[in-house]
Write an enzyme that holds these catalytic residues in place. Structure first.
Site, mmCIF file in Angstrom:
data_model
loop_
_atom_site.group_PDB
_atom_site.id
_atom_site.type_symbol
_atom_site.label_atom_id
_atom_site.label_comp_id
_atom_site.label_asym_id
_atom_site.label_seq_id
_atom_site.Cartn_x
_atom_site.Cartn_y
_atom_site.Cartn_z
ATOM 1 N N LEU A 266 1.097 -1.291 -0.233
ATOM 2 C CA LEU A 266 -0.045 0.044 -0.001
ATOM 3 C C LEU A 266 0.797 1.280 -0.019
ATOM 4 O O LEU A 266 0.986 1.994 0.820
ATOM 5 C CB LEU A 266 -0.887 -0.059 1.208
ATOM 6 N N GLY A 267 1.689 1.269 -1.207
ATOM 7 C CA GLY A 267 2.415 2.750 -1.252
ATOM 8 C C GLY A 267 1.466 3.546 -2.015
ATOM 9 O O GLY A 267 0.379 3.443 -2.059
ATOM 10 N N SER A 268 2.111 4.446 -2.758
ATOM 11 C CA SER A 268 1.282 5.456 -3.474
ATOM 12 C C SER A 268 0.240 4.885 -4.377
ATOM 13 O O SER A 268 -0.639 5.273 -4.564
ATOM 14 C CB SER A 268 1.956 6.761 -4.004
ATOM 15 N N ILE A 269 0.962 4.024 -5.197
ATOM 16 C CA ILE A 269 0.272 3.142 -6.286
ATOM 17 C C ILE A 269 -0.858 2.429 -5.582
ATOM 18 O O ILE A 269 -1.738 2.467 -6.195
ATOM 19 C CB ILE A 269 1.441 2.539 -7.189
ATOM 20 N N SER B 63 1.215 -5.087 3.946
ATOM 21 C CA SER B 63 2.617 -4.316 3.720
ATOM 22 C C SER B 63 3.439 -4.481 4.851
ATOM 23 O O SER B 63 3.017 -5.133 5.819
ATOM 24 C CB SER B 63 2.236 -2.750 3.483
ATOM 25 N N ARG B 64 4.806 -3.778 4.946
ATOM 26 C CA ARG B 64 5.647 -4.078 5.923
ATOM 27 C C ARG B 64 5.252 -3.778 7.034
ATOM 28 O O ARG B 64 5.455 -4.583 8.223
ATOM 29 C CB ARG B 64 6.924 -3.608 5.536
ATOM 30 N N GLY C 189 3.066 -4.754 -10.772
ATOM 31 C CA GLY C 189 4.455 -4.363 -10.016
ATOM 32 C C GLY C 189 5.425 -4.803 -10.647
ATOM 33 O O GLY C 189 6.104 -4.162 -11.764
ATOM 34 N N ARG C 190 6.153 -5.930 -10.302
ATOM 35 C CA ARG C 190 7.147 -6.447 -11.125
ATOM 36 C C ARG C 190 6.861 -8.135 -11.341
ATOM 37 O O ARG C 190 6.118 -8.649 -10.325
ATOM 38 C CB ARG C 190 8.594 -6.575 -10.360
ATOM 39 N N GLU D 50 10.936 -10.525 -19.216
ATOM 40 C CA GLU D 50 10.189 -9.768 -20.190
ATOM 41 C C GLU D 50 11.392 -9.555 -21.233
ATOM 42 O O GLU D 50 12.425 -9.577 -21.139
ATOM 43 C CB GLU D 50 9.873 -8.451 -19.673
ATOM 44 N N HIS E 102 4.153 -4.412 -20.199
ATOM 45 C CA HIS E 102 4.647 -3.636 -19.107
ATOM 46 C C HIS E 102 4.588 -2.093 -19.575
ATOM 47 O O HIS E 102 5.563 -1.386 -19.795
ATOM 48 C CB HIS E 102 6.140 -3.956 -19.136
HETATM 49 O O1 LIG Z 1 9.054 1.080 -12.369
HETATM 50 C C1 LIG Z 1 8.534 1.469 -13.364
HETATM 51 O O2 LIG Z 1 8.449 2.885 -13.345
HETATM 52 C C2 LIG Z 1 7.740 0.954 -14.461
HETATM 53 O O3 LIG Z 1 7.634 -0.416 -14.113
HETATM 54 C C3 LIG Z 1 8.700 1.095 -15.919
HETATM 55 O O4 LIG Z 1 9.873 0.594 -15.707
#
Ligand SMILES: O=C(O)[C@H](O)CO
Length: 332
Positions: free
Chosen positions: A169-172, A191-192, A248-249, A278, A296
């Site tokens: 739950l960060g800004s995004i 979250s942490r 996220g990733r 990717e 992405h």
């Molecule tokens: O981390 C970010 O800003 C996006 O995933 C683009 O790489």
């Protein structure tokens, strides 16, 4: 330049330039790892001496670097550029940068700050609605001419009333939560630490979060702790009716397990903008009717690219003026 450019997602180009002109001005040196689009090039070269990796970087003048999420900045890379003292990445994620090593060497690091937050949150909600209401799948069905011959497409599920678990739950993550609340979703998060100022339910353990959720939205950064945070047990806890969204990733999720769960019907569907390797994507995902896959791109819009350029320049100006960076990465 001697070839036609192809834009990368953050608006730089893949074109290889043959005229790596080195400015003779006294503008501060800025290392740029790839050729630039016209917009990047004009903006940077007005204020800095833009240096490509094929040109020598003076060791006596402190220099800065523009990096992107796909440029690995590790000790071997840093050894090549001993005068680097500032890195601005065109991403919010910093998993490509060895931060400990940068700090050990006294190198400051900046991200793009919060400029992507709203766009990524919009995109996550878009993916979620798409998967749960089966919009892309229904579009394919109609476009393939199947409506007439095979009848109505199977129904998707309502979003309102669903329990959504946000991982990070960060800004995004917070922006996603606010949007989904407006759709009538019930929000919990892991979250942490609990966030004292938010009203959403904090669940310290991701298994419990998955058990209580209909939908998991992965919005955390990639660290040692969050690598494969969504694993087999979490996916099984989410269950057969569960949906996973990842902006996220890729490596936040154990991808082979995700694919297996989707193939075997152990979860219902997924909306994925990021992948472990990717642009290679497990081919099983291409044949599935319950996934929406994108390249992405949740952060990138033409508007955001112009903001990226501005924030990178502002950080470099601050650095060369000896002032604090505007959007620095700070140690935990
Ligand atoms: O981390 C970010 O800003 C996006 O995933 C683009 O790489």
């Amino acid at each position: 330049m001697n070839s036609s450019p192809s834009l990368t997602s953050d608006g730089a180009t893949n074109t290889i330039t043959t005229s790596n002109k080195r400015s003779s001005s006294n503008l501060p040196p800025l290392l740029v790892l790839r050729p630039l689009s016209d917009a990047w090039s004009a903006a940077l070269s007005a204020k800095f001496t833009v240096i490509s990796p094929s040109s020598p970087l003076s060791t006596s003048t402190r220099a800065a670097l523009v990096s992107a999420a796909y440029n690995k900045v590790d000790p071997a890379f840093l050894d090549q550029y001993p005068s680097l003292q500032c890195i601005a990445t065109t991403s919010i994620g910093v998993d490509h940068i060895d931060l400990e090593e940068c700090w050990r060497r006294g190198i400051q690091v900046a991200t793009v700050g919060e400029i992507f937050t709203k766009d990524v949150a919009d995109y996550a909600v878009g993916l979620l609605i798409d998967v749960s209401r089966r919009i892309t799948m229904s579009d394919r069905y109609v476009q393939n001419g199947l409506w007439m011959s095979q009848g109505d497409y199977p129904l998707g599920s309502k979003l309102g009333g669903k329990h959504v678990g946000i991982v990070g739950l960060g800004s995004i993550g917070s922006a996603i939560a606010r949007r989904l609340e407006a759709f009538g979703c019930k929000i919990s998060y892991v979250s942490r630490k609990p966030k004292p100022t938010v009203k959403y339910k904090y669940i310290p353990n991701i298994y419990d979060l998955a058990t209580e959720s209909d939908i998991l939205v992965v919005a955390c950064s990639l660290t040692k702790e969050t690598h494969h945070i969504v694993n087999k047990q979490v996916l099984q806890a989410l269950g057969k009716e569960g949906i996973v969204i990842n902006i996220g990733r890729g490596a936040n999720i154990d991808e082979p397990e995700l694919v297996r769960c989707l193939v075997q019907g152990e979860i219902k569907g997924a909306g994925l903008d990021v992948f472990e390797n990717e642009p290679n994507i497990p081919k099983e995902l291409f044949e599935m009717g319950n996934v929406v896959l994108t390249a992405h791109q949740s952060v990138f819009t033409p508007e955001a690219i112009s903001d990226i350029i501005q924030v990178c320049i502002a950080n470099f100006e601050a650095f060369f003026a000896g002032k604090p960076l505007l959007t620095p990465v700070v140690a935990d």
